[in-house]
Design an enzyme around this catalytic site. Structure first.
Site, short mmCIF file in Angstrom:
data_model
loop_
_atom_site.label_atom_id
_atom_site.label_comp_id
_atom_site.label_asym_id
_atom_site.label_seq_id
_atom_site.Cartn_x
_atom_site.Cartn_y
_atom_site.Cartn_z
NE ARG A 176 -11.15 -11.27 0.74
CZ ARG A 176 -10.65 -10.70 1.83
NH1 ARG A 176 -11.46 -10.27 2.76
NH2 ARG A 176 -9.35 -10.56 1.99
CG ASN A 197 -1.90 -1.13 1.24
OD1 ASN A 197 -2.43 -1.49 0.19
ND2 ASN A 197 -2.14 -1.71 2.39
CE LYS A 202 -3.64 -4.05 -1.42
NZ LYS A 202 -3.65 -4.06 0.05
CD GLU A 222 -7.14 -5.35 1.22
OE1 GLU A 222 -6.03 -4.91 1.53
OE2 GLU A 222 -7.65 -6.36 1.75
NE ARG A 273 0.63 -8.51 -2.64
CZ ARG A 273 -0.29 -8.23 -1.71
NH1 ARG A 273 -1.09 -7.18 -1.84
NH2 ARG A 273 -0.44 -9.00 -0.66
CD GLU A 313 1.50 -11.91 -0.99
OE1 GLU A 313 1.24 -11.63 -2.18
OE2 GLU A 313 1.24 -11.14 -0.06
CG ASP A 315 -6.08 -11.56 3.68
OD1 ASP A 315 -4.88 -11.78 3.45
OD2 ASP A 315 -6.52 -10.50 4.13
CD GLU A 346 -3.52 -9.55 8.20
OE1 GLU A 346 -2.69 -9.73 7.29
OE2 GLU A 346 -4.58 -8.91 8.03
CE LYS A 396 -2.72 -11.33 0.27
NZ LYS A 396 -3.47 -10.63 1.31
CD GLU A 423 -6.82 -26.25 11.42
OE1 GLU A 423 -5.92 -27.10 11.62
OE2 GLU A 423 -7.48 -26.18 10.37
O1 GCW Z 1 -4.03 -9.46 4.70
C1 GCW Z 1 -4.56 -8.27 4.23
C2 GCW Z 1 -4.20 -7.26 5.25
C3 GCW Z 1 -3.88 -5.91 4.69
C4 GCW Z 1 -2.92 -6.06 3.54
C5 GCW Z 1 -3.59 -6.90 2.46
C6 GCW Z 1 -2.68 -7.20 1.27
C7 GCW Z 1 -1.07 -4.71 2.88
O2 GCW Z 1 -5.21 -7.21 6.22
O3 GCW Z 1 -3.35 -5.15 5.73
O4 GCW Z 1 -2.44 -4.86 3.02
O5 GCW Z 1 -3.98 -8.13 2.99
O6 GCW Z 1 -2.19 -8.32 1.21
O7 GCW Z 1 -2.50 -6.37 0.42
#
Ligand code: GCW
Length: 673
Positions: free
Chosen positions: A320, A187, A266, A270, A303, A371, A349, A377, A344, A506
């Site tokens: 999503r 970001n 990116k 978001e 990405r 990724e 996420d 997180e 990813k 988990e």
């Molecule tokens: O996992 C989410 C996070 C965001 C992050 C986004 C991403 C950098 O909550 O904070 O932003 O993914 O991967 O771009």
């Protein structure tokens, strides 16, 4: 000051005297004395001083005992591979490039420090992944998005910081084979846009040079919308003025920073701008940048984390999980050769459990990077212990059925390693878990994820347990050999805690692949329906009868994005593996899992068990008191205390939420608060 993690040479290994001779001399043959070779020598010196209080002499002939760097013509070693073998009293490192010598030097030192080097040692190692990268989500004000180990050591007060720690970091990650690093948050906001402008470019260049000494390519995250602020006043990737602007920009950047690896982008995600704003697609955006950077040999890492983050709760079709595949699969084959898509591991996420993204195996003609996230997180913020390598192993082993060619390796590991398609490239990247905390990773034990990621990206066939054992031995060195009061080797105890930690995590958090039952935005601690009622809509769809999102053919159809047998497996509730059932199907609480338990009983049992397991881990750790370094002991003790409170909260909230939702009692009659 800060610790040196697993490359601290102050602690002598077992049998260490046997190796002292190797540190008496260094002989170098065939390599120019560049800064990378000097770095490798510097590392040997450091180890020699730390372990034996001596300095290796550089000799002009193969010494009687010592270490020799020999330039090899063996093409099978490639640019980064090496051979380490022992003859008489000399350890030979053979490699074609100086970068490979760095990796080999660290490997040799690890073998020595774990007493694994023998007169018969003869190993050849070539990395499985061309790109082995760490992504920092560091902001220029010093904060780190999803950072759990202090602030950034790259940035402070909207400026770059370059000091001894920078070098120590390069050293740390090179020691596990990392060869690329992106230093700023994807970001890209505010001052970060200026990383490619006059304001910061000289410092950026110095940083690339520091990394280059360790064979590491530095990357920057790029602000896709940058040209809007300049003459073209647009970021339309098909507008000739915008394309021209980028070409000039790249020329200017590479004049100042010739060693830059390229850019990470990116876009359209978001709230970040991207080609969609101009009615263009993702390939248009990526290819525009790729064309501009091509003359300089750089790459664009684009990405695939593109989705609509404001789904209405009444909309049962938008999903999503589908988004990545929906946006990218039709563009397969349209990306330039110097573009790599970064995907990813899961379609959502970084949850503690998700299916593998169907883009792996869905894209057949496109370079791909996997990724993963070692910044914890969604896995406990480096407060809770969660050794993630066993999870990454499962992801890598996933068979995608990309084609019917029995000759090609179409597992995720095969695809990203370039073995599924001739001429392709790719690799593995982790969102990193480092910060300026004294111990780099917040929880001392979280360093096992940093170490493990590097080792696994280098050699995807390594077992998670072997990696953890290696890390434990290197980190706790001689202390790992000590025995607890009940006769367990300290190193074995730590290994046991690491290996059990992801399954435990988990258990007390989000069950059966449902994910998302975390506190909104912060992502630590339970909030079963937090995201259900948030604008950032990501749903679990729990009601009195059951929970889960129906993603089979009757639902959002996400399961249909997979190939052959996977499509069949995930489309059918009876065939879907237990651990993912709630990800793929709206499931009744009374549904009987393959384990023989009902969904609701599984939820109760795992939550009670998970909490108990945390208490046991906490107790076990206490057995190390007085055996290991006091700082490390105290650090992890404090983390376990917080983890126990967290696990208790998860257990109570999740169990009582579902108990009240469905009214079905726990078979074992335990108190549910
Ligand atoms: O996992 C989410 C996070 C965001 C992050 C986004 C991403 C950098 O909550 O904070 O932003 O993914 O991967 O771009």
């Amino acid at each position: 000051m800060w610790t040196q993690c697993w490359i601290d040479y102050s602690n002598l290994p077992k049998n260490s005297q046997a190796y002292a001779g190797y540190f008496s001399a260094l002989y170098v043959d065939g390599f120019k004395k560049d800064e990378v070779i000097s770095t490798a020598y510097g590392e040997l010196k450091k180890a020699a001083e730390g372990l034996y209080g001596c300095t290796p002499e550089v000799e002009l002939e193969v010494p009687e005992s010592g270490i020799a760097f020999i330039r090899s013509e063996d093409e099978s070693l490639g640019k980064e591979g090496y051979r380490i073998h022992v003859k008489d009293n000399v350890a030979f490192i053979e490699a074609a490039t100086s970068a490979a010598v760095i990796y080999a030097t660290f490997r040799l030192l690890a073998l020595i420090r774990t007493s694994a080097l023998t007169p018969d040692t003869d190993i050849t190692e070539v990395p499985d992944n061309p790109i082995r990268m760490l992504d920092h989500w560091d902001n220029m004000d010093g904060s780190i998005e999803r950072g759990y180990s202090g602030n950034s050591f790259f940035f402070e007060d909207n400026d770059l910081v370059i000091n001894e720690r920078t070098t120590d970091y390069a050293r740390l990650i090179a020691s596990v084979g990392i060869n690329a690093v992106a230093i700023n948050n994807v970001n890209v906001k505010d001052a970060a846009t200026d990383l490619v402008n006059d304001r910061f470019i000289a410092k950026v260049s110095r940083l690339t040079e520091i990394f280059a000494c360790y064979g590491i390519k530095m990357f920057l995250s790029l602000n896709y919308a940058m040209p809007i602020e300049y003459e073209p006043a647009s970021a339309d990737p098909l507008d000739p003025a915008v394309r021209e602007w980028w070409k000039h920009k790249m020329d200017e950047i590479y004049r100042a920073v010739p060693g830059l690896g390229g850019f990470l982008v990116k876009a359209d995600s978001e709230g970040r701008p991207g080609p969609f704003t101009y009615g263009r697609n993702q390939a248009d955006g990526a290819n525009m940048l790729a064309e501009a950077i091509k003359p300089h040999g750089g790459i664009i890492i684009w990405r695939c984390f593109v989705y609509n983050c404001q789904q209405d709760w009444r909309d049962l079709k938008t999903d999503r999980a589908r988004a990545g595949y929906d946006y990218f699969s039709s563009l397969d084959g349209e990306f330039a050769d110097n573009v790599i898509l970064q995907i990813k591991n899961g379609p959502m996420d970084f949850q503690p459990r998700e299916p593998v993204s169907p883009l792996f195996g869905g894209l057949r003609k496109t370079n791909q990077i996997l990724e993963v996230q070692i910044a914890q997180e969604y896995t406990g913020h480096q407060i809770d212990l969660c050794y993630l390598i066993p999870w990454f192993k499962q992801i890598l082993a996933f068979e995608t059925y990309m084609n019917n060619d029995p000759e090609s390796d179409t597992t995720v590991a095969g695809i990203i390693g370039g073995r599924a398609r001739k001429g392709s490239t790719g690799g593995m990247v982790a969102v990193t878990n480092t910060g300026n905390d004294e111990n780099w990773t917040g929880n001392d034990l979280a360093a096992a994820n940093l170490y493990g990621f590097g080792r696994l990206a280098w050699d995807t066939s390594l077992a998670a347990e072997d990696i953890a054992r290696e890390w434990t031995s290197l980190t706790y060195a001689g202390d790992a050999e000590k025995q607890t009061a009940d006769g367990e080797r300290a190193g074995d105890l730590i290994l046991r805690l690491l290996m059990g930690s992801w399954p435990t995590y988990e258990k007390y958090t989000a069950p059966l692949g449902i994910g998302w039952m975390v506190k909104v935005h912060d992502h630590y601690g339970p909030s079963v329906e937090g995201y259900e009622y948030d604008r950032w809509g990501t749903y679990i769809r729990a009601d009195w009868e059951g929970l889960g999102v129906e993603r089979g053919p009757e639902g959002t159809g996400f399961a249909l994005q997979y190939n052959g047998p996977n499509k069949e497996m995930f489309s059918d509730i009876e065939k879907t593996p237990d651990e993912l059932i709630l990800f793929f199907h709206k499931t009744k609480y009374t549904h009987v899992l393959h384990s023989g338990k009902t969904v609701i009983q599984h939820i109760y049992d795992t939550h009670f068990e998970g909490y108990d397991e945390v208490l046991k881990m906490q107790k076990d750790w206490q057995k190390l008191k007085g055996l290991i370094d006091e700082r490390s002991f105290a650090n992890v003790s404090e983390r376990f205390e917080r983890q126990a409170a967290n696990a208790r909260e998860w257990c109570d909230i999740v169990n009582s939420y579902f108990h009240r939702r469905c009214g079905i009692d726990d078979e074992k009659g335990r108190t549910i608060y």
